[in-house]
Write a protein that holds these residues in place. Structure first.
Motif, PDB file in Angstrom:
ATOM      1  N   SER A  67       0.935  -1.229   0.021  1.00 41.01           N
ATOM      2  CA  SER A  67       0.115   0.023  -0.016  1.00 41.01           C
ATOM      3  C   SER A  67       0.788   1.239  -0.119  1.00 41.01           C
ATOM      4  CB  SER A  67      -0.916   0.065   1.136  1.00 41.01           C
ATOM      5  OG  SER A  67      -1.499   1.260   1.419  1.00 41.01           O
ATOM      6  N   LEU A  68       0.635   2.007  -1.007  1.00 36.35           N
ATOM      7  CA  LEU A  68       1.563   3.460  -1.094  1.00 36.35           C
ATOM      8  C   LEU A  68       0.639   4.569  -0.352  1.00 36.35           C
ATOM      9  CD1 LEU A  68       2.789   2.901  -4.821  1.00 36.35           C
ATOM     10  CD2 LEU A  68       3.764   2.044  -2.772  1.00 36.35           C
ATOM     11  N   GLY A  69       1.329   5.532  -0.007  1.00 38.56           N
ATOM     12  CA  GLY A  69       0.943   6.916   0.369  1.00 38.56           C
ATOM     13  C   GLY A  69       0.326   7.601  -0.982  1.00 38.56           C
ATOM     14  N   GLY A  70      -0.736   8.370  -0.548  1.00 37.73           N
ATOM     15  CA  GLY A  70      -1.343   9.102  -1.646  1.00 37.73           C
ATOM     16  C   GLY A  70      -0.420   9.944  -2.615  1.00 37.73           C
ATOM     17  N   GLY A  71       0.668  10.400  -1.925  1.00 42.86           N
ATOM     18  CA  GLY A  71       1.617  11.226  -2.785  1.00 42.86           C
ATOM     19  C   GLY A  71       2.795  10.726  -3.443  1.00 42.86           C
ATOM     20  N   ALA A  72       2.869   9.269  -3.361  1.00 43.41           N
ATOM     21  CA  ALA A  72       3.974   8.282  -3.947  1.00 43.41           C
ATOM     22  C   ALA A  72       4.081   8.429  -5.164  1.00 43.41           C
ATOM     23  CB  ALA A  72       3.646   7.031  -3.549  1.00 43.41           C
ATOM     24  N   LEU A  73       3.011   8.854  -6.051  1.00 39.46           N
ATOM     25  CA  LEU A  73       3.310   8.734  -7.341  1.00 39.46           C
ATOM     26  C   LEU A  73       3.735  10.088  -7.994  1.00 39.46           C
ATOM     27  CD1 LEU A  73      -0.089   6.872  -8.544  1.00 39.46           C
ATOM     28  CD2 LEU A  73       2.475   6.105  -8.565  1.00 39.46           C
ATOM     29  N   LEU A  74       3.827  10.963  -7.101  1.00 40.43           N
ATOM     30  CA  LEU A  74       4.604  12.171  -7.507  1.00 40.43           C
ATOM     31  C   LEU A  74       6.067  12.133  -7.838  1.00 40.43           C
ATOM     32  CD1 LEU A  74       3.097  14.483  -4.564  1.00 40.43           C
ATOM     33  CD2 LEU A  74       2.349  14.558  -6.819  1.00 40.43           C
ATOM     34  N   THR A  75       6.798  11.160  -7.560  1.00 35.70           N
ATOM     35  CA  THR A  75       7.781  10.427  -7.846  1.00 35.70           C
ATOM     36  C   THR A  75       7.908   9.836  -9.060  1.00 35.70           C
ATOM     37  OG1 THR A  75       8.493  10.679  -5.143  1.00 35.70           O
ATOM     38  CG2 THR A  75       9.863   9.603  -6.825  1.00 35.70           C
ATOM     39  N   GLU A  76       8.877  10.440  -9.927  1.00 37.42           N
ATOM     40  CA  GLU A  76       8.926   9.767 -11.263  1.00 37.42           C
ATOM     41  C   GLU A  76       9.440   8.374 -11.182  1.00 37.42           C
ATOM     42  OE1 GLU A  76      10.809  10.238 -15.766  1.00 37.42           O
ATOM     43  OE2 GLU A  76      10.672  11.831 -14.228  1.00 37.42           O
ATOM     44  N   SER A  77      10.415   8.050 -10.217  1.00 37.54           N
ATOM     45  CA  SER A  77      11.017   6.634 -10.310  1.00 37.54           C
ATOM     46  C   SER A  77       9.948   5.599  -9.651  1.00 37.54           C
ATOM     47  CB  SER A  77      12.264   6.821  -9.078  1.00 37.54           C
ATOM     48  OG  SER A  77      12.062   7.033  -7.804  1.00 37.54           O
ATOM     49  N   THR A  78       9.045   6.141  -8.978  1.00 34.40           N
ATOM     50  CA  THR A  78       8.074   5.165  -8.380  1.00 34.40           C
ATOM     51  C   THR A  78       7.079   4.863  -9.438  1.00 34.40           C
ATOM     52  OG1 THR A  78       8.400   5.937  -5.896  1.00 34.40           O
ATOM     53  CG2 THR A  78       6.287   5.073  -6.629  1.00 34.40           C
ATOM     54  N   GLU A 122      -5.592  17.349  -8.628  1.00 40.20           N
ATOM     55  CA  GLU A 122      -4.114  17.385  -8.873  1.00 40.20           C
ATOM     56  C   GLU A 122      -3.403  16.300  -9.157  1.00 40.20           C
ATOM     57  OE1 GLU A 122      -2.374  19.319  -5.444  1.00 40.20           O
ATOM     58  OE2 GLU A 122      -3.701  20.973  -5.700  1.00 40.20           O
ATOM     59  N   ARG A 123      -3.899  15.119  -8.556  1.00 40.09           N
ATOM     60  CA  ARG A 123      -3.065  13.924  -8.964  1.00 40.09           C
ATOM     61  C   ARG A 123      -4.014  12.784  -9.476  1.00 40.09           C
ATOM     62  NH1 ARG A 123      -1.380  13.005  -2.490  1.00 40.09           N
ATOM     63  NH2 ARG A 123      -0.064  14.894  -2.343  1.00 40.09           N
ATOM     64  N   ARG A 124      -4.881  13.036 -10.109  1.00 38.94           N
ATOM     65  CA  ARG A 124      -5.884  12.091 -10.705  1.00 38.94           C
ATOM     66  C   ARG A 124      -5.030  11.560 -12.026  1.00 38.94           C
ATOM     67  NH1 ARG A 124     -11.224  10.872 -10.967  1.00 38.94           N
ATOM     68  NH2 ARG A 124     -11.870  12.536  -9.548  1.00 38.94           N
ATOM     69  N   HIS A 125      -4.701  12.350 -12.857  1.00 37.47           N
ATOM     70  CA  HIS A 125      -3.895  11.955 -13.680  1.00 37.47           C
ATOM     71  C   HIS A 125      -2.510  10.790 -13.543  1.00 37.47           C
ATOM     72  CE1 HIS A 125      -1.188  15.353 -12.690  1.00 37.47           C
ATOM     73  NE2 HIS A 125      -0.369  14.460 -13.644  1.00 37.47           N
ATOM     74  N   LEU A 126      -2.202  10.929 -12.310  1.00 38.04           N
ATOM     75  CA  LEU A 126      -1.145   9.934 -12.219  1.00 38.04           C
ATOM     76  C   LEU A 126      -1.432   8.739 -11.730  1.00 38.04           C
ATOM     77  CD1 LEU A 126       1.209  12.506  -9.970  1.00 38.04           C
ATOM     78  CD2 LEU A 126       1.769  11.766 -12.208  1.00 38.04           C
ATOM     79  N   TYR A 127      -2.770   9.059 -10.731  1.00 40.92           N
ATOM     80  CA  TYR A 127      -3.289   7.619 -10.409  1.00 40.92           C
ATOM     81  C   TYR A 127      -3.733   6.717 -11.522  1.00 40.92           C
ATOM     82  CZ  TYR A 127      -3.458  10.164  -5.795  1.00 40.92           C
ATOM     83  OH  TYR A 127      -3.116  10.812  -4.351  1.00 40.92           O
ATOM     84  N   GLU A 128      -4.418   7.373 -12.568  1.00 41.17           N
ATOM     85  CA  GLU A 128      -5.227   6.824 -13.490  1.00 41.17           C
ATOM     86  C   GLU A 128      -4.241   6.435 -14.531  1.00 41.17           C
ATOM     87  OE1 GLU A 128      -8.237   9.471 -14.851  1.00 41.17           O
ATOM     88  OE2 GLU A 128      -9.381   8.889 -13.290  1.00 41.17           O
TER      89      GLU A 128
END
Length: 192
Positions: A67-78, A122-128
């Motif tokens: 389980s990842l935190g909600g901001g984890a996908l802000l990091t490109e390497s992740t 703000e993050r929807r595009h990263l999540y999807e």
């Protein structure tokens, strides 16, 4: 945030007989409270630590639910790392979150209830973009959702001998097909 990652993740892991790993909990164990890391070292350092913990946990041998935190996908390497693994996105609504969340543990929401929707947009595009499948947590029971996730993981390509199903199989959700990375993956559930 507060979509049910921990409760659903633990149930799925138990059903599959594999470990459940909460990366935020791992960060706290190894580095101290997340709020203190943000306050004393800044968000950039927190994101570096978070990416390091996620990489370690995801690359650990053997099947596991991470389980990842909600901001984890802000990091490109992740985001790049997750392209090699099945990613399940759990979605809900702000109304559902506000009905069930413990505001004492979520000061951001207590102080600014509209923050949840703003952060999501703000993050929807990263999540999807990272998700192979999306399930809604506000439209079904945790038991039913657990069966859906386990069934999806089985269909995705898990080792059939490692998967134990509940006796009752859920109805199949609607499908939407897309291409990513040259592989066909199925996307189930509705997105909002």
């Amino acid at each position: 945030m507060a979509a049910g990652k921990t409760s659903v993740g633990k149930r799925v892991a138990k059903e599959l007989g594999i470990p459940f790993i909460d990366t935020d909990a791992r960060i706290v164990q190894r580095h101290g409270a997340i709020t203190e890391i943000f306050d004393k070292r800044g968000e950039a350092e927190f994101r570096r630590i978070e990416a390091e913990v996620i990489a370690r946990e995801v690359n650990e041998p053997g099947a596991r639910i991470v389980s990842l935190g909600g901001g984890a996908l802000l990091t490109e390497s992740t985001r790049e790392l997750l392209k090699n693994h099945p990613v399940i996105l759990l979605m809900t609504t702000e109304e559902a979150v506000m009905r069930t969340v413990n505001l004492a543990k979520r000061p951001l929401l207590r102080d600014d209830p509209g923050a949840w929707s703003r952060i999501l947009e703000e993050r929807r595009h990263l999540y999807e973009g990272a998700a192979d499948v999306t399930f809604r947590t506000d439209r079904t029971t945790k038991e039913s959702l657990t069966r859906l996730v386990v069934a999806w993981l089985y269909e995705y390509g898990s080792d059939p001998s490692a998967v134990r199903f509940a006796e009752e199989q859920p109805a199949k959700p609607q499908r939407r097909r897309r291409r990513r990375g040259g592989r066909r993956r199925r996307n189930r559930g509705s997105k909002q």
